[in-house]
Design a protein around this motif. Structure first.
Motif, mmCIF file in Angstrom:
data_model
loop_
_atom_site.group_PDB
_atom_site.id
_atom_site.type_symbol
_atom_site.label_atom_id
_atom_site.label_comp_id
_atom_site.label_asym_id
_atom_site.label_seq_id
_atom_site.Cartn_x
_atom_site.Cartn_y
_atom_site.Cartn_z
ATOM 1 N N ASN A 114 0.798 -1.236 0.000
ATOM 2 C CA ASN A 114 0.000 0.000 0.000
ATOM 3 C C ASN A 114 0.828 1.281 0.000
ATOM 4 N N TYR A 115 2.109 1.238 0.360
ATOM 5 C CA TYR A 115 2.943 2.448 0.391
ATOM 6 C C TYR A 115 3.673 2.691 -0.927
ATOM 7 N N GLN A 116 3.459 1.853 -1.928
ATOM 8 C CA GLN A 116 4.182 2.016 -3.193
ATOM 9 C C GLN A 116 3.690 3.247 -3.965
ATOM 10 N N GLY A 147 7.917 -3.870 -2.788
ATOM 11 C CA GLY A 147 7.821 -3.544 -1.368
ATOM 12 C C GLY A 147 9.245 -3.514 -0.879
ATOM 13 N N VAL A 148 9.461 -3.833 0.393
ATOM 14 C CA VAL A 148 10.835 -3.805 0.911
ATOM 15 C C VAL A 148 11.365 -5.225 1.110
ATOM 16 N N HIS A 149 12.678 -5.312 1.399
ATOM 17 C CA HIS A 149 13.375 -6.592 1.316
ATOM 18 C C HIS A 149 12.775 -7.681 2.204
ATOM 19 N N GLY A 204 15.552 -1.472 1.923
ATOM 20 C CA GLY A 204 15.594 -2.136 3.238
ATOM 21 C C GLY A 204 14.486 -1.609 4.139
ATOM 22 N N CYS A 205 14.690 -1.666 5.453
ATOM 23 C CA CYS A 205 13.672 -1.189 6.401
ATOM 24 C C CYS A 205 14.362 -0.874 7.723
ATOM 25 N N SER A 206 14.197 0.364 8.202
ATOM 26 C CA SER A 206 14.893 0.759 9.436
ATOM 27 C C SER A 206 14.365 -0.018 10.635
ATOM 28 N N LEU A 207 13.097 -0.414 10.583
ATOM 29 C CA LEU A 207 12.538 -1.186 11.703
ATOM 30 C C LEU A 207 13.146 -2.594 11.737
ATOM 31 N N ALA A 208 13.226 -3.233 10.565
ATOM 32 C CA ALA A 208 13.836 -4.576 10.511
ATOM 33 C C ALA A 208 15.293 -4.523 10.980
ATOM 34 N N VAL A 218 6.470 -8.937 11.313
ATOM 35 C CA VAL A 218 6.969 -9.408 10.007
ATOM 36 C C VAL A 218 8.140 -8.538 9.515
ATOM 37 N N ASN A 219 8.217 -7.290 10.023
ATOM 38 C CA ASN A 219 9.323 -6.389 9.638
ATOM 39 C C ASN A 219 10.603 -6.812 10.363
ATOM 40 N N THR A 220 11.118 -7.980 10.018
ATOM 41 C CA THR A 220 12.358 -8.521 10.597
ATOM 42 C C THR A 220 13.058 -9.322 9.495
ATOM 43 N N HIS A 257 11.623 4.667 11.536
ATOM 44 C CA HIS A 257 11.913 6.101 11.592
ATOM 45 C C HIS A 257 10.787 6.934 10.984
ATOM 46 N N VAL A 258 10.059 6.366 10.039
ATOM 47 C CA VAL A 258 8.980 7.135 9.374
ATOM 48 C C VAL A 258 7.785 7.285 10.329
ATOM 49 N N HIS A 259 7.366 6.172 10.922
ATOM 50 C CA HIS A 259 6.183 6.218 11.796
ATOM 51 C C HIS A 259 6.483 6.872 13.149
ATOM 52 N N PRO A 319 -0.470 1.536 14.078
ATOM 53 C CA PRO A 319 0.083 1.288 15.421
ATOM 54 C C PRO A 319 1.605 1.419 15.518
ATOM 55 N N GLU A 320 2.324 1.539 14.392
ATOM 56 C CA GLU A 320 3.768 1.794 14.464
ATOM 57 C C GLU A 320 4.076 3.261 14.778
ATOM 58 N N CYS A 321 3.035 4.117 14.777
ATOM 59 C CA CYS A 321 3.282 5.560 14.922
ATOM 60 C C CYS A 321 3.629 5.956 16.345
ATOM 61 N N THR A 376 0.159 7.678 8.916
ATOM 62 C CA THR A 376 0.985 6.571 8.429
ATOM 63 C C THR A 376 1.808 7.105 7.255
ATOM 64 N N GLU A 377 2.507 6.221 6.577
ATOM 65 C CA GLU A 377 3.319 6.614 5.418
ATOM 66 C C GLU A 377 2.380 7.195 4.348
ATOM 67 N N VAL A 378 2.820 8.266 3.672
ATOM 68 C CA VAL A 378 1.899 9.014 2.801
ATOM 69 C C VAL A 378 1.429 8.262 1.542
ATOM 70 N N PHE A 408 12.701 3.868 1.381
ATOM 71 C CA PHE A 408 12.925 2.491 0.922
ATOM 72 C C PHE A 408 11.779 2.047 0.002
ATOM 73 N N MET A 409 10.549 2.304 0.440
ATOM 74 C CA MET A 409 9.388 1.943 -0.391
ATOM 75 C C MET A 409 9.452 2.671 -1.742
ATOM 76 N N LYS A 410 9.951 3.920 -1.707
ATOM 77 C CA LYS A 410 9.959 4.733 -2.929
ATOM 78 C C LYS A 410 11.134 4.375 -3.850
HETATM 79 FE FE1 SF4 Z 1 10.185 -0.116 7.285
HETATM 80 FE FE2 SF4 Z 1 9.040 2.052 8.220
HETATM 81 FE FE3 SF4 Z 1 9.574 1.918 5.638
HETATM 82 FE FE4 SF4 Z 1 7.616 0.373 6.710
HETATM 83 S S1 SF4 Z 1 7.644 2.597 6.548
HETATM 84 S S2 SF4 Z 1 9.217 -0.255 5.259
HETATM 85 S S3 SF4 Z 1 8.467 -0.043 8.717
HETATM 86 S S4 SF4 Z 1 11.086 1.932 7.286
#
Ligand code: SF4
Ligand code: 13P
Length: 351
Positions: free
Chosen positions: A55-57, A90-92, A115-119, A143-145, A204-206, A230-232, A276-278, A304-306
């Motif tokens: 959904n963030y693509q 999506g991300v890795h 990648g993903c800063s949360l993972a 799942v973000n691991t 970092h985004v949320h 809920p990540e916010c 959430t992410e825009v 990362f999504m972008k």
């Molecule tokens: Fe990871 Fe946050 Fe990007 Fe989702 S929005 S992919 S949790 S860095």
């Protein structure tokens, strides 16, 4: 890597691909026009590939995908895919999860730098140490691991089913929940579970969507409903505002991205503030064009999504790259936790 047969489509796609430029923020240089869309569809057919998009693509990527959804819906779509190849926009960690579920398929991500800063906020070594401090505890990982973290995990979850996953565990067992502290706090609130320890990781985004912004926006738009992921960082503030009576409780909804879409279709509100992410706004506006959806923080964009750009998707389908693999030992160890995630909870948004 599968090489495509030379056809008119491949030659036209190669001509388009000659414009691609590689930059530190991703592949660029290609516009998502009609010619691009035709090339993508034809190349996906030639590879017998299905295109999945989170959904963030970017809008153009969502529009060309076979399935758009939240993390849970996409994991389920990957597990059920009939095609030989899954192209994961999506991300890795999402592409890795697809590979864990479907090891015989080729899994591609248009740019492996996504990648993903949360993972990244917990490593397998961190988790092994934490487990050693709590022998006998049940590990629930978002799942973000990475696949290596999933291999040390009993249950994976997404924001759509985290509460159901934790509720399915014997209340007398200790739970280690990682890595997102805000999702962990939300789950603890809803399950009333005191024997649950939460890792101090964050996206970092949320995390950057904070309570002050939410409070100000709520003051400026007093009749709006709130959709909060809920990540916010502001999830707790949203509930505080409801608790204080600043916003009526029924107008505050803590939801996964898929849950937001379901709520958008049934909301009676004229205006909704979205935390959430825009990228989510595109989906929400399509689902409910009469509702005025506004970002709580317009700068909350995931770089990362972008990175999954029109150019990256073209290159991916043309070259069969970047391929995502998980070594068989890690995959075998991670499979059970991912299968439990897919089996628990109601359908995710997009299914
Ligand atoms: Fe990871 Fe946050 Fe990007 Fe989702 S929005 S992919 S949790 S860095
Ligand atoms: P969901 O789509 O599961 O709500 O996850 C959001 C997210 O941050 C994915 O990176």
């Amino acid at each position: 890597m599968t090489i495509l047969n030379r056809t008119e489509t491949v030659t036209a796609a190669e001509r388009l691909a000659a414009q691609i430029v590689d930059t530190p923020t991703g592949y660029g240089g290609v516009e998502p026009d009609q010619q691009w869309a035709e090339a993508i569809r034809a190349l996906a057919k030639a590879r017998n590939a299905t295109i999945l998009a989170h959904n963030y693509q970017l809008p153009a990527i969502q529009d060309i995908a076979d399935h758009v959804g939240d993390s849970l819906a996409l994991a389920r779509a990957a597990a059920a895919a009939d095609e030989d190849t899954i192209v994961f926009c999506g991300v890795h960690f999402m592409a890795e999860t697809a590979k864990i579920l479907s090891p015989d398929k080729t899994v591609l991500i248009p740019d492996q730098r996504a990648g993903c800063s949360l993972a990244d906020s917990i490593t397998a070594e961190d988790l092994a140490e934490w487990k050693a401090e709590h022998p006998g505890a049940v590990v629930v990982s978002y799942v973000n691991t990475t696949a290596a973290v999933k291999a040390l995990t009993d249950y994976c979850c997404t924001s759509s089913n985290a509460v159901e996953v934790v509720n399915s565990i014997d209340p007398d067992r200790e739970v280690l929940f990682c890595p997102d502290q805000f999702l962990g706090a939300h789950v603890r609130r809803l399950t009333n579970r005191e024997n649950m320890h939460v890792w101090a990781g964050e996206c970092h985004v949320h995390a950057g969507i904070n309570g002050d912004e939410l409070t100000e926006q709520t003051r400026n738009n007093p009749d709006a409903e709130l959709f909060v992921h809920p990540e916010c960082g502001c999830a707790t503030s949203a509930l505080y505002l409801a608790g204080e009576g600043a916003v009526p409780e029924e107008r505050v909804k803590i939801l996964s991205t898929g849950g937001m879409l379901d709520a958008a279709r049934s909301t009676g509100a004229k205006q909704v503030l979205v935390a959430t992410e825009v990228g989510m706004l595109y989906q929400l506006r399509n689902a409910a064009p009469d509702v005025d959806f506004r970002a709580v923080n317009e700068k909350a964009s995931c770089k990362f999504m972008k990175m999954i750009t029109p150019a990256a998707l073209l290159r991916c389908l043309l070259e069969g790259a970047d391929e995502v693999d998980v070594d068989p030992v890690t995959r075998e160890a991670a499979l059970g936790s991912v299968q439990r995630m897919v089996a628990i909870g109601r359908p995710g948004g997009g299914e």
